[in-house]
Structure formats: structure tokens, C-alpha cells
Design an enzyme around this catalytic site. Structure first.
Site, mmCIF file in Angstrom:
data_model
loop_
_atom_site.group_PDB
_atom_site.id
_atom_site.type_symbol
_atom_site.label_atom_id
_atom_site.label_comp_id
_atom_site.label_asym_id
_atom_site.label_seq_id
_atom_site.Cartn_x
_atom_site.Cartn_y
_atom_site.Cartn_z
ATOM 1 N N ILE A 156 0.838 -1.206 0.000
ATOM 2 C CA ILE A 156 0.000 0.000 0.000
ATOM 3 C C ILE A 156 0.876 1.262 0.000
ATOM 4 O O ILE A 156 1.555 1.571 0.991
ATOM 5 C CB ILE A 156 -0.990 -0.024 1.205
ATOM 6 C CG1 ILE A 156 -1.821 -1.321 1.167
ATOM 7 C CG2 ILE A 156 -1.883 1.212 1.185
ATOM 8 C CD1 ILE A 156 -2.543 -1.608 -0.156
ATOM 9 N N GLN A 280 25.746 6.248 -36.279
ATOM 10 C CA GLN A 280 24.344 6.041 -36.665
ATOM 11 C C GLN A 280 23.647 5.000 -35.783
ATOM 12 O O GLN A 280 22.440 5.090 -35.577
ATOM 13 C CB GLN A 280 24.263 5.649 -38.137
ATOM 14 C CG GLN A 280 24.598 6.840 -39.036
ATOM 15 C CD GLN A 280 24.474 6.522 -40.510
ATOM 16 O OE1 GLN A 280 24.495 5.368 -40.918
ATOM 17 N NE2 GLN A 280 24.352 7.560 -41.316
ATOM 18 N N GLU A 364 -1.200 -0.348 -10.583
ATOM 19 C CA GLU A 364 -2.453 0.128 -11.205
ATOM 20 C C GLU A 364 -2.808 -0.731 -12.423
ATOM 21 O O GLU A 364 -3.363 -0.255 -13.411
ATOM 22 C CB GLU A 364 -2.369 1.628 -11.519
ATOM 23 C CG GLU A 364 -2.059 2.409 -10.242
ATOM 24 C CD GLU A 364 -2.510 3.841 -10.213
ATOM 25 O OE1 GLU A 364 -3.389 4.227 -10.988
ATOM 26 O OE2 GLU A 364 -1.994 4.586 -9.346
HETATM 27 N N1 COS Z 1 -15.683 1.485 -15.128
HETATM 28 C C1 COS Z 1 -16.882 1.228 -14.574
HETATM 29 N N2 COS Z 1 -17.341 -0.043 -14.363
HETATM 30 C C2 COS Z 1 -16.533 -1.058 -14.707
HETATM 31 C C3 COS Z 1 -15.267 -0.851 -15.282
HETATM 32 C C4 COS Z 1 -14.846 0.497 -15.495
HETATM 33 N N3 COS Z 1 -13.652 0.761 -16.027
HETATM 34 N N4 COS Z 1 -14.685 -2.039 -15.517
HETATM 35 C C5 COS Z 1 -15.559 -2.974 -15.127
HETATM 36 N N5 COS Z 1 -16.680 -2.381 -14.633
HETATM 37 C C6 COS Z 1 -17.879 -3.039 -14.116
HETATM 38 C C7 COS Z 1 -18.486 -3.851 -15.237
HETATM 39 O O1 COS Z 1 -19.398 -3.069 -15.984
HETATM 40 C C8 COS Z 1 -19.204 -4.947 -14.471
HETATM 41 O O2 COS Z 1 -20.432 -4.432 -13.997
HETATM 42 P P1 COS Z 1 -21.741 -5.392 -13.859
HETATM 43 O O3 COS Z 1 -21.393 -6.362 -12.781
HETATM 44 O O4 COS Z 1 -22.835 -4.441 -13.469
HETATM 45 O O5 COS Z 1 -21.919 -6.025 -15.190
HETATM 46 C C9 COS Z 1 -18.291 -5.177 -13.271
HETATM 47 O O6 COS Z 1 -17.520 -3.992 -13.114
HETATM 48 C C10 COS Z 1 -17.373 -6.362 -13.461
HETATM 49 O O7 COS Z 1 -16.641 -6.147 -14.640
HETATM 50 P P2 COS Z 1 -15.792 -7.281 -15.363
HETATM 51 O O8 COS Z 1 -16.645 -8.494 -15.532
HETATM 52 O O9 COS Z 1 -15.147 -6.705 -16.580
HETATM 53 O O10 COS Z 1 -14.681 -7.584 -14.258
HETATM 54 P P3 COS Z 1 -13.673 -8.789 -14.128
HETATM 55 O O11 COS Z 1 -13.884 -9.411 -12.818
HETATM 56 O O12 COS Z 1 -13.697 -9.616 -15.347
HETATM 57 O O13 COS Z 1 -12.238 -8.081 -14.003
HETATM 58 C C11 COS Z 1 -10.289 -6.849 -14.506
HETATM 59 C C12 COS Z 1 -11.795 -7.097 -14.736
HETATM 60 C C13 COS Z 1 -9.406 -8.070 -14.541
HETATM 61 C C14 COS Z 1 -9.921 -5.974 -15.658
HETATM 62 C C15 COS Z 1 -10.132 -6.120 -13.160
HETATM 63 O O14 COS Z 1 -10.224 -7.029 -12.106
HETATM 64 C C16 COS Z 1 -8.832 -5.344 -13.051
HETATM 65 O O15 COS Z 1 -8.713 -4.229 -13.556
HETATM 66 N N6 COS Z 1 -7.833 -5.918 -12.353
HETATM 67 C C17 COS Z 1 -6.601 -5.244 -12.086
HETATM 68 C C18 COS Z 1 -6.689 -4.506 -10.805
HETATM 69 C C19 COS Z 1 -5.518 -3.646 -10.589
HETATM 70 O O16 COS Z 1 -5.252 -2.739 -11.355
HETATM 71 N N7 COS Z 1 -4.795 -3.912 -9.505
HETATM 72 C C20 COS Z 1 -3.657 -3.134 -9.173
HETATM 73 C C21 COS Z 1 -3.740 -2.721 -7.754
HETATM 74 S S1 COS Z 1 -4.575 -1.268 -7.485
HETATM 75 S S2 COS Z 1 -3.110 0.018 -7.377
#
Ligand code: COS
Length: 387
Positions: A156, A280, A364
Site C-alpha cells: 500500500i 548512426q 495500477e
Molecule cells: N468502469 C466502470 N465499471 C466497470 C469498469 C470500469 N472501467 N470495468 C468494469 N466495470 C464493471 C463492469 O461493468 C461490471 O459491472 P456489472 O457487474 O454491473 O456487469 C463489473 O464492473 C465487473 O466487470 P468485469 O466483468 O469486466 O470484471 P472482471 O472481474 O472480469 O475483471 C479486470 C476485470 C481483470 C480488468 C479487473 O479485475 C482489473 O482491472 N484488475 C486489475 C486490478 C488492478 O489494477 N490492480 C492493481 C492494484 S490497485 S493500485
């Protein structure tokens, strides 16, 4: 708020001068001591950097995404740890409140975050939940008028300084996945919160991460972001869309620095009787880095404009994050190559940047997660067209 062009230019120039005259000379010291001097943190507060994205009504500068991207490119020109100090307040630490918080939550936290008095951290990742953000195990159980939080959050950023955590915790069942996740604003001083040992990282010395452990931490119902259960995953995804664009701008700024360092070195270093910039094969490396930097800059600025116009930019932000963070990795690699053996020695900043930028492809959302986000949306759009 969109600043008028002159005011924006002045702010960008001020940050550029501050980066070059004040921060760059401090880079080695910060890396060696693993600490940003307190006076520098105070200067960044005074410049309003902690509140660039926070609306003016809550004491921030309320910059548009395009304006934020311009400032963050400037900050990318120096060690990324300076940006990291205020980055969580600008991005993942405050945006959940701005996007989905109640008016009470906004009034309570945003002014303090905008001034930098309060550091906000984003607590999503866990020992067993990183890319699979919907699988968080930290639990939040309702008990009367309070939720009781239990679980461990990992890596974190800014946790040791944080005054408030945005915590993703499960209010629903495991089977519900992301739909069972809620976001909470948890004051860092509450009983039951402890911090793990500082993580020993590959780079980015001066920015601190650690575990945050929640052991029967009681928070009031009012700590639930937006007051609605089950919205935490979506809040996190929206926050990350924006965060990914911010990290892309940072990568672009760092690429620019690495190119400038490479050009400078190549015009000073002589081999075979001439400056190495005359070869180059060296020129090819400089040209490839410049071209990729320019492509990244255009992508980021275009996506920021679309974001400001209210368009949904998940695919574009993921594309920017994928391209720009991988791009700066290649640029850093070439920068070390141009510097030859000296690039492997810590006396030259490219060695430090080479390690620092490695994180950009991980946090992220890893590059692979960006690929997944992009492909999923393409497939969804195709199936909507045929439906
Ligand atoms: N904005 C708004 N809503 C979103 C969204 C976005 N960018 N992305 C997904 N959603 C919503 C979807 O619409 C869906 O809604 P419903 O349940 O109402 O249909 C819900 O969230 C689930 O979406 P999805 O099925 O696409 O999610 P997945 O579980 O398949 O996962 C990933 C998607 C893998 C892309 C996601 O878990 C992710 O981004 N993981 C990485 C996390 C990350 O960045 N971690 C780093 C640490 S934080 S610093």
C-alpha cells in the site's frame, strides 16, 4: 475547472522550473536516504500539488484531466518518488470519494487531502488478490451501526504516512466476486490497524509501501463510500481508469528525461575519435526512443481530451498504460545502452531510472491486465454490433 491557457502555461512553467532547479539536484540524496526532505513535501503542498485533481469547492485546483496530464508529464522528468508523495491524494486515494462519495464524505476528507494535511491511500491489493481485484478477502461485516473489518492489504503506497485508507472489503459472499465488494473510508488511527514492515523495493527509494492489517476494526456505517454496498469494485475500476492515464503521463515525462540524458551523454562521450552521437547506431537508439515518446505523449493527451469531454475511456486509458509504461521501459533500456558501462553505475541517473520505471508496468494494473481490458472491450463491442 479548465484554466485559461496563460494560467495553465504559468503553472506548467512553475512546476518545470521547480523540477529542474529544486528536485533534480535532490534525486541522489532522496535515493540514498530513502526519504524526501520534509521541507520539500511542504513546498509541494504550498504549490497545490496535493490537490490538483480535487474540485475547487473543496480547496483543490480542480484541474481537468488534460491539465493534470500536463503537470504530471513535468513531474515525470524527475525521480518518480516526488510525484508518488502526492500521487495518491491526486489519484487513487481521493478519486473514489470524488466520484462516488456522499457530500458528507467529500466535505470531511477532500479539503484536508487537497492541502496535503491528510494523506489518502488506496487499499485494494491483498496477498492473494492483485490482478483479480474482484476476489478480495478482507471482510466487512455489519454489526449494528458499524462494520467490522478484517484482513490484510499489501504493497500500500504511502501507508506509513496515510491518514485515511480507501479499503476494498467484502460485504457479500465470495461467490459474488466483484459484486460483493464495497469501498470504505477508514481512518488510519482506528484501533486494530497495524502496519507491516516497510517493503524493500527494487527502486523508487523515498516512496514507501507496506502491508496494512485490519484486525476487528470498527468503522461507522457512514464510512461506506456512497452509502451503498456492492459498488466498491466499480468504484475501483473507475478510479483505476483515471489512474492509468495519470501513470501514462508520468511514463511519458520520464521518457523525455531519459532521452535528454542520453542525447547529452552522447554529445559529450567520445570514442573512435569522435562524439558517440555521430554514430548512426547510437542515433538509431535516440530516434527510436524519441519516436516512441512522441507516440505516447500524443496518446495520453488525446485520451485526456476525450476524458474531459465525458467519453468513456477505459479502453484508451488501458492502451495508454500498456504502451507508455512498456515504452518507458524500452527507453530506459536504450538510455543505459547509450551510456555503455557508465549506464550500469549509479553515478549516472539512468541506472536509477532503469529500476524506478520497472514499477510502472506493474502497479495500477499490469501490462497483461491492460491487454485483457482492451481485448475484452473489443470483443464486447463486436458482439454488441452483431446482436
Ligand atoms: N468502469 C466502470 N465499471 C466497470 C469498469 C470500469 N472501467 N470495468 C468494469 N466495470 C464493471 C463492469 O461493468 C461490471 O459491472 P456489472 O457487474 O454491473 O456487469 C463489473 O464492473 C465487473 O466487470 P468485469 O466483468 O469486466 O470484471 P472482471 O472481474 O472480469 O475483471 C479486470 C476485470 C481483470 C480488468 C479487473 O479485475 C482489473 O482491472 N484488475 C486489475 C486490478 C488492478 O489494477 N490492480 C492493481 C492494484 S490497485 S493500485
Amino acid at each position: 475547472m479548465a484554466l485559461d491557457q496563460e494560467t495553465l502555461k504559468q503553472f506548467v512553467d512553475t512546476v518545470r522550473r521547480y523540477v529542474r532547479e529544486r528536485l533534480i539536484p535532490l534525486e541522489d540524496q532522496v535515493a540514498d536516504e530513502d526519504q524526501i526532505p520534509e521541507e520539500v513535501i511542504n513546498e509541494m503542498k504550498d504549490m497545490g500539488l496535493f490537490g490538483i485533481s480535487i474540485p475547487e469547492e473543496f480547496g483543490g485546483l480542480g484541474l481537468t484531466m488534460s491539465e493534470e496530464v500536463a503537470i504530471i508529464q513535468e513531474m515525470g522528468y524527475t525521480s518518480p518518488v516526488f510525484r508518488s508523495m502526492f500521487g495518491t491524494n491526486v489519484g487513487i486515494g481521493s478519486q473514489g470519494i470524488i466520484m462516488d462519495g456522499t457530500s458528507e464524505q467529500k466535505a470531511k476528507y477532500l479539503p484536508l487531502m487537497a492541502s496535503g494535511e491528510l494523506i489518502g491511500s488506496f487499499a485494494l491489493t491483498e496477498p492473494d488478490a492483485g490482478s483479480d481485484a474482484g476476489s478480495v478477502r478482507t471482510s466487512a461485516r455489519l454489526d449494528g451501526d458499524e462494520y467490522i473489518l478484517n484482513g490484510t492489504k499489501r504493497f500500500i503506497t504511502n501507508a506509513p504516512r496515510a491518514g485515511v485508507f480507501t479499503v476494498m472489503a467484502r460485504t457479500g459472499t465470495r461467490e459474488e466476486g466483484g459484486r460483493g465488494v464495497s469501498a470504505f473510508l477508514v481512518d488510519a488511527g482506528l484501533p486494530g490497524i497495524t502496519l507491516g514492515k516497510p517493503d524493500k523495493k527494487m527502486g523508487q527509494k523515498g516512496s514507501h509501501t507496506c502491508d496494512v492489517i485490519f484486525d476487528n476494526v470498527r468503522v461507522p456505517r457512514a464510512a461506506l463510500i456512497g452509502g451503498v454496498e456492492g459498488q466498491g469494485f466499480k468504484t475501483a475500476m473507475k478510479v483505476l481508469d483515471r489512474g492509468r492515464l495519470h501513470i501514462s503521463a508520468l511514463s511519458v515525462g520520464t521518457a523525455k528525461r531519459l532521452i535528454d540524458e542520453s542525447v547529452l551523454y552522447s554529445t559529450e562521450r567520445k570514442q573512435f575519435g569522435t562524439e558517440i552521437c555521430n554514430f548512426q547506431l547510437v542515433q538509431a537508439m535516440l530516434a527510436d526512443s524519441q519516436t516512441e515518446y512522441y507516440a505516447g505523449k500524443c496518446m495520453v493527451e488525446e485520451t485526456a481530451r476525450a476524458y474531459d469531454a465525458g467519453e468513456k475511456v477505459s479502453l484508451q486509458a488501458a492502451s495508454c498504460k500498456l504502451f507508455c509504461t512498456e515504452m518507458v521501459g524500452r527507453v530506459a533500456d536504450r538510455a543505459v545502452q547509450v551510456h555503455g558501462g557508465s549506464g550500469y553505475i549509479s553515478e549516472y541517473c539512468v541506472e536509477r531510472f532503469y529500476r524506478d520505471v520497472r514499477l510502472f508496468r506493474l502497479y495500477e494494473g499490469t501490462s497483461q491486465i491492460q491487454q485483457l481490458v482492451i481485448a475484452k472491450q473489443l470483443i464486447r463491442e463486436a458482439s454488441e454490433q452483431t446482436a
